[in-house]
Scaffold this motif. Structure first.
Motif: not given
Lengths: 234, 409
Positions: B351-370
């Motif tokens: 769950g935390l991984g999905f949340a982190g991906a959702a937050i990191l994608t706009p912040v880093l401007g990188m796609t996090v593919l889970i």
């Protein structure tokens, strides 16, 4: 009457490093079905060891022990667990109730290990708690009950599997005189309704309430040694 | 025998009785799983992004670039002279020699300072031929691409990228206007359609001119014949590897070199993707490996707590045994407790991984593919860690003698 408990030449030796301690030095004991026997002895007399062997918590080094017609003297740990579950109901000095469980769940516990279905378990636990007069305390946890009440819960737990033998180890050791009287009355009632009870104690007035009384001293049973003498010569 | 539902109920009750401790133990697994998911997700996101970029270069693309020849100055003479020439491009356009090549576009490029009537801008100036649009799979948005006759006549015309157009001309259509490139005047005849992706902006910022015009007016190279890259397109995806071989063989023969001393590099889109994939794969593995260490530490935490739990509950174990619990039942109970710690930690970690991906994608401007399989593997791993960590404590609990257990205070 058929012998519920037959011990012949039971010995138990513990070796603690180099020293060998002979806790039981040849016990012969017969308890008939429906009997109420008290075993008395001072500390260090081997009565705890005897209680462990009667309770199938330990096996003898030598000799034979038949419980309800089954030889249990050389059983594996797993087999012993099943024998304890089906044939013996324990009542301990420390009550040994699980603090996180309600009185009802505590009484259900032996039936959980016997694989009794949940509905039947509940029903039988309720009946047993009723029998010890705690029908109104089933949802209480041990810390919400008095010492006497806790011991009655553990008597209910011992009864609930309908065991061949109720084995009580110093059942009144942690109780005040009022609760002691209550528990002893409960044992008498149970014995009158046909239960076989073996009680280990070091209190003379408690031991004398049983139908039969034996003394253990230095790992041997002595039918007629008075408690006072045994205590003085120690 | 005790049923599974009872074992589960007992285990949950035991964990619930020590809520704080259970939560802290789970935290170890949780952080580990989330870290592994995020690092692997980041790696896979980067990989997907790079593959995407390479794919946008054109689907059947083969590119030939010069490389430093081991024969030293034999072929060249100056460092600005490319080992590739227009003659190479002409040869590669011959269907007799390379039957599986559909189109060839030699390019030369340089950096150019641009000046419009409004402003100045710096961009890459590329000299090429009309086939460039086919080979690179690009289209003209407004206006037109230059023709072969404009190449033959060295016309001063330019086609510019959409970003270049918007930088140079804020109002009105650039088509028909003129710009100066490194001091040379060109008239704009077309604007390329945008590639559309923000990460491929360099593809939209370019100025294309006929290669002959480039050679005569803009080239800094001492040889008018040299080109910087030759782009080719295969007839179709199936024949791409055949085309690759033909190009390589033809160039080796005409340059009179062996593949060990080759003064050029032939690469296809597939080979570029492969290289990029292997690089990001190694990076992902490295980062995932570091994250996995925290998962391992989490597993050790579970084992530690289970050992503490066993020694704290010696009396309870003794009582349960006295009441008829076999060693197997006790072992199973502790294994299930450890397993629950693992799985629950894993679930929250996912769950935390999905949340982190959702937050990191706009912040880093990188796609996090889970990916779903990766998530399922993470859950299975956390269950496995819990169980493995539980084996030793559970065995200790099962081995306790009931009398010793009951005796302890």
């Amino acid at each position: 009457m058929m012998g519920m408990l037959q011990m012949t030449g039971v010995r138990k030796t513990y070796s603690t490093g180099v020293v060998e301690v002979e806790a039981l030095r040849g016990i012969d004991l017969d308890v008939d079905a429906g009997d109420y026997l008290a075993i008395m002895g001072p500390s260090g007399s081997g009565k705890s060891t005897l209680m462990h062997i009667i309770g199938c918590l330990d096996v003898p080094t030598a000799g034979t022990y038949l419980l309800d017609g089954t030889d249990v003297s050389s059983m594996s740990e797993k087999q012993l667990a099943e024998v304890r579950n089906r044939k013996i109901g324990f009542v301990f000095q420390q009550f040994n109730l699980l603090a996180s469980l309600t009185a009802l769940r505590n009484v259900e516990l032996p039936m959980v290990y016997a694989g009794v279905p949940a509905a039947e378990r509940r029903e039988r636990a309720m009946l047993a708690l009723e029998k010890v007069g705690l029908a109104d305390r089933v949802q209480h946890r041990p810390n919400e009950l008095s010492g006497g009440q806790q011991q009655r819960v553990s008597v209910a737990r011992a009864l609930v599997t309908d065991p061949a033998l109720i084995l009580a180890d110093e059942p009144t050791g942690n109780l005040d005189s009022h609760s002691t009287a209550e528990i002893l009355e409960l044992f008498e009632e149970l014995n009158e309704s046909g239960r076989t009870i073996v009680m280990i104690t070091h209190e003379a007035d408690v031991g004398e309430r049983a139908r039969h009384l034996v003394h253990i001293y230095d790992g041997l049973l002595r039918e007629s040694v008075p408690v006072a003498t045994a205590g003085a010569s120690r | 025998m005790m049923g599974w539902s009872e074992t589960l109920r007992t285990a949950v009750a035991a964990l619930n009785a020590r809520r704080m401790r259970s939560a802290l133990t789970m935290l170890g697994i949780l952080i580990g799983i989330a870290a592994v998911m995020l690092t692997v997700g980041l790696g896979q996101g980067a990989q997907a992004q790079i593959t995407d970029q390479i794919n946008s270069l054109g689907s059947n693309l083969i590119s030939v670039s010069p490389s430093q020849s081991s024969s030293g100055g034999f072929r060249g003479g100056g460092s600005t002279v490319s080992t590739l020439t227009l003659q190479d491009a002409e040869m590669l356009a011959d269907p007799q020699i390379v039957p599986d090549v559909a189109a060839v576009a030699p390019t030369s490029s340089t950096s150019g300072s641009l000046q419009s009537s409004e402003t100045t801008w710096t961009s890459t100036v590329v000299g090429t031929v009309p086939e460039w649009a086919t080979v690179r799979a690009r289209e003209v948005d407004t206006g037109r691409f230059f023709t072969q006759s404009e190449v033959d006549s060295s016309a001063a015309v330019a086609v510019i990228g959409s970003e270049t157009a918007s930088e140079l001309f804020t109002t009105g259509s650039p088509v028909g206007q003129s710009i100066s490139v490194n001091g040379q005047s060109f008239s704009i005849i077309g604007v390329l359609a945008s590639e559309g992706s923000s990460t491929t902006s360099s593809l939209d910022d370019t100025v294309l001119v006929p290669i002959t015009t480039f050679a005569s007016r803009l080239s800094t190279s001492s040889s008018a014949n040299s080109v910087s890259t030759i782009y080719l397109s295969g007839r179709d995806t199936e024949s791409l590897s055949a085309a690759y071989q033909q190009v390589k063989t033809a160039l080796l023969a005409s340059h009179q070199v062996t593949s060990d001393s080759a003064d050029f590099t032939v690469s296809t889109q597939a080979s570029l993707v492969e290289t990029a994939t292997s690089i990001t794969g190694i990076l992902t593995l490295l980062l995932g490996g570091i994250a996995a260490i925290s998962l391992l530490v989490g597993g050790i935490g579970v084992m530690n707590i289970m050992l503490v739990s066993v020694s704290e509950r010696v009396r309870e174990i003794g009582l349960r045994k006295a009441l008829g619990a076999t060693p197997g039942v006790i072992r199973r109970q502790f294994l299930v407790e450890a397993g629950i710690l693992g799985v629950l930690g894993g679930l929250i970690g996912v769950g935390l991984g999905f949340a982190g991906a959702a937050i990191l994608t706009p912040v880093l401007g990188m796609t996090v593919l889970i990916s779903i399989p990766a998530t399922l593997i993470a859950l299975a791993v956390s269950l496995g860690i819990g169980l493995v960590a539980g084996v030793y404590p559970a065995a200790r609990a099962a081995k306790l003698a009931p009398i010793d257990a009951l005796r302890s205070e």
